[in-house]
Design an enzyme around this catalytic site. Structure first.
Site, mmCIF file in Angstrom:
data_model
loop_
_atom_site.group_PDB
_atom_site.id
_atom_site.type_symbol
_atom_site.label_atom_id
_atom_site.label_comp_id
_atom_site.label_asym_id
_atom_site.label_seq_id
_atom_site.Cartn_x
_atom_site.Cartn_y
_atom_site.Cartn_z
ATOM 1 N N ASP A 185 -0.904 3.109 -10.094
ATOM 2 C CA ASP A 185 -0.053 3.871 -9.181
ATOM 3 C C ASP A 185 -0.160 5.380 -9.442
ATOM 4 O O ASP A 185 0.841 6.103 -9.442
ATOM 5 C CB ASP A 185 1.411 3.434 -9.314
ATOM 6 C CG ASP A 185 1.643 1.998 -8.853
ATOM 7 O OD1 ASP A 185 0.652 1.319 -8.527
ATOM 8 O OD2 ASP A 185 2.793 1.561 -8.828
ATOM 9 N N ASP A 206 -3.881 -0.404 -7.554
ATOM 10 C CA ASP A 206 -3.140 0.262 -6.470
ATOM 11 C C ASP A 206 -2.972 1.754 -6.736
ATOM 12 O O ASP A 206 -1.896 2.324 -6.513
ATOM 13 C CB ASP A 206 -1.756 -0.374 -6.315
ATOM 14 C CG ASP A 206 -1.816 -1.889 -6.136
ATOM 15 O OD1 ASP A 206 -2.794 -2.376 -5.570
ATOM 16 O OD2 ASP A 206 -0.866 -2.564 -6.574
ATOM 17 N N ARG A 226 -9.855 -2.872 -16.838
ATOM 18 C CA ARG A 226 -8.697 -3.626 -17.310
ATOM 19 C C ARG A 226 -9.253 -4.811 -18.090
ATOM 20 O O ARG A 226 -9.406 -5.906 -17.544
ATOM 21 C CB ARG A 226 -7.833 -4.091 -16.146
ATOM 22 C CG ARG A 226 -7.362 -2.957 -15.254
ATOM 23 C CD ARG A 226 -6.540 -3.476 -14.094
ATOM 24 N NE ARG A 226 -5.227 -3.913 -14.538
ATOM 25 C CZ ARG A 226 -4.158 -3.120 -14.628
ATOM 26 N NH1 ARG A 226 -4.266 -1.836 -14.327
ATOM 27 N NH2 ARG A 226 -3.004 -3.584 -15.019
ATOM 28 N N ARG A 270 -5.461 -3.503 -0.756
ATOM 29 C CA ARG A 270 -4.645 -4.625 -0.313
ATOM 30 C C ARG A 270 -3.410 -4.043 0.381
ATOM 31 O O ARG A 270 -2.989 -2.910 0.082
ATOM 32 C CB ARG A 270 -4.261 -5.527 -1.484
ATOM 33 C CG ARG A 270 -3.589 -4.822 -2.658
ATOM 34 C CD ARG A 270 -3.321 -5.799 -3.785
ATOM 35 N NE ARG A 270 -2.592 -5.187 -4.895
ATOM 36 C CZ ARG A 270 -2.050 -5.890 -5.897
ATOM 37 N NH1 ARG A 270 -2.148 -7.210 -5.906
ATOM 38 N NH2 ARG A 270 -1.405 -5.259 -6.860
#
Length: 368
Positions: A185, A206, A226, A270
């Protein structure tokens, strides 16, 4: 008694009128962030923090209030709530506005930060600009998820950590030649219109999200790894209102990857559907139908072959894992190139005319 003759005096007076106006102009900056000893050399008032400099700006400014962000890490959480505040860095990499906060961490008030309180920089006024500097959230998401008991996205642990939020009140924001750094974010353009030119934006999950109109031109969008998750991430998660024709448009950008990011492990995006309160309960608001497009972008091999994927929201029946499919959102691409652009099996491929309709002028609705 003057030692200069009348004729000589007239010559000198005339010469004074010919002095270039640049030497008589106002200082280049209206405020300077300064920690040095003695008087700063920039000819403008010095302030020990960005918040103090912003406080000195006119409450209803109609022209740029220029703040020089000198070299150093300026560690604070800052709210830009006055129009026409312009931040100019002395050095893109060394002039750093930074703060550490993550959704799952405890804030000074004893409560968890929560995503919407984490931004290093909140912009809540129009005509903001930033250039030649770095804005970062210093929370180390990679280190956090790599340790035992750390915060993880997949278990709702709260590693969200915003660097820059364009909040309610922001409009016509311009960010040029800047690094916007984070992990999850990172960038939250949630209101108004914004232009990002030649910026570096980093993150994993995101990391560009929200409901605003944002145009990204010639930017580098760098995905980070990740190692404990099977999916390295999602670039965008727009929550564009259905009556807003444009959300996030990327023109001639480069989608790159940091070391350790696996091939095929990052989705372009997404669709995020936030919840709203209705007479019959609180659930995902059907007004939010994300829009994003990648036009003429180069994509490395970390981009997933599908391109786009689904995202869950709370359904009207209370099911928190109701899925919004990318085909039900407004996701598209045009003339993608690079090793990650060969398939992109989901998302709509645009015609030349459709891509041209997503011009900078149309997306931002600015005169210039």
């Amino acid at each position: 008694m003057s030692l200069i003759s009348p004729s000589r005096r007239n010559v000198l007076a005339g010469a004074a009128l010919l002095v270039p106006t640049a030497t008589l102009a106002a200082p280049r900056y209206d405020a300077v962030l300064w920690r040095g000893a003695g008087e700063n050399p920039y000819g403008a008032p010095a302030y020990p923090s960005l918040s103090a400099a912003v406080a000195a700006a006119p409450a209803s400014g109609a022209k740029p209030f220029r703040i020089l962000v000198t070299r150093g890490v300026w560690d604070e959480q800052v709210v830009i709530d006055k129009p026409f505040v312009h931040l100019i860095g002395e050095d893109r990499k060394a002039s750093v506005i930074s703060h550490l906060a993550a959704s799952g961490l405890t804030a000074p008030d004893g409560k968890r930060w929560g995503t919407f309180r984490t931004p290093t920089l909140f912009v809540r006024a129009s005509d903001f600009a930033a250039s030649n500097l770095t804005i970062q959230n210093a929370f180390d998401g990679l280190a956090e998820m790599s340790k035992s008991g750390g915060l993880h996205s997949h278990d709702g642990g709260g590693p969200q950590a915003v660097a820059l939020m364009l909040d309610k009140g922001s409009d016509r924001a311009r960010i040029r030649d800047a690094d916007i750094l984070g992990y999850q974010d990172t960038l939250f353009p949630d209101a108004g219109s914004s232009l990002f030119e030649r910026c570096l934006i980093t993150g994993s999950y995101d990391f560009i999200f929200g409901g605003g109109r944002a145009y990204f031109q010639a930017c580098e969008i760098r995905s980070r790894p990740r190692p404990v998750d099977p999916i390295d991430g999602y670039i965008v998660a727009p929550s564009t209102p259905i009556d807003q024709p444009f959300g996030f448009v990327f023109q001639d950008c480069r989608l790159t990857k940091a070391a350790g990011t696996k091939a095929g492990s990052v989705y372009l995006g997404r669709p995020w559907r936030p919840s709203s309160a209705f007479a019959d309960g609180r659930y995902g608001d059907p007004r939010f139908v994300g829009m994003a497009a990648f036009l003429g972008c180069w994509m490395d091999d970390h981009i997933a072959p599908a391109g786009w994927t689904e995202m869950w929201y709370t359904g009207k029946d209370g099911n928190p894992r109701t899925m919004l499919q990318p085909e039900d959102a407004r996701f598209s691409q045009y003339r993608a190139t690079g090793p990650g652009a060969a398939k992109l099996s989901r998302g709509r491929w645009l015609s030349e005319a459709q891509a041209r309709a997503m011009s900078r002028r149309n997306v931002l609705a600015w005169r210039s």
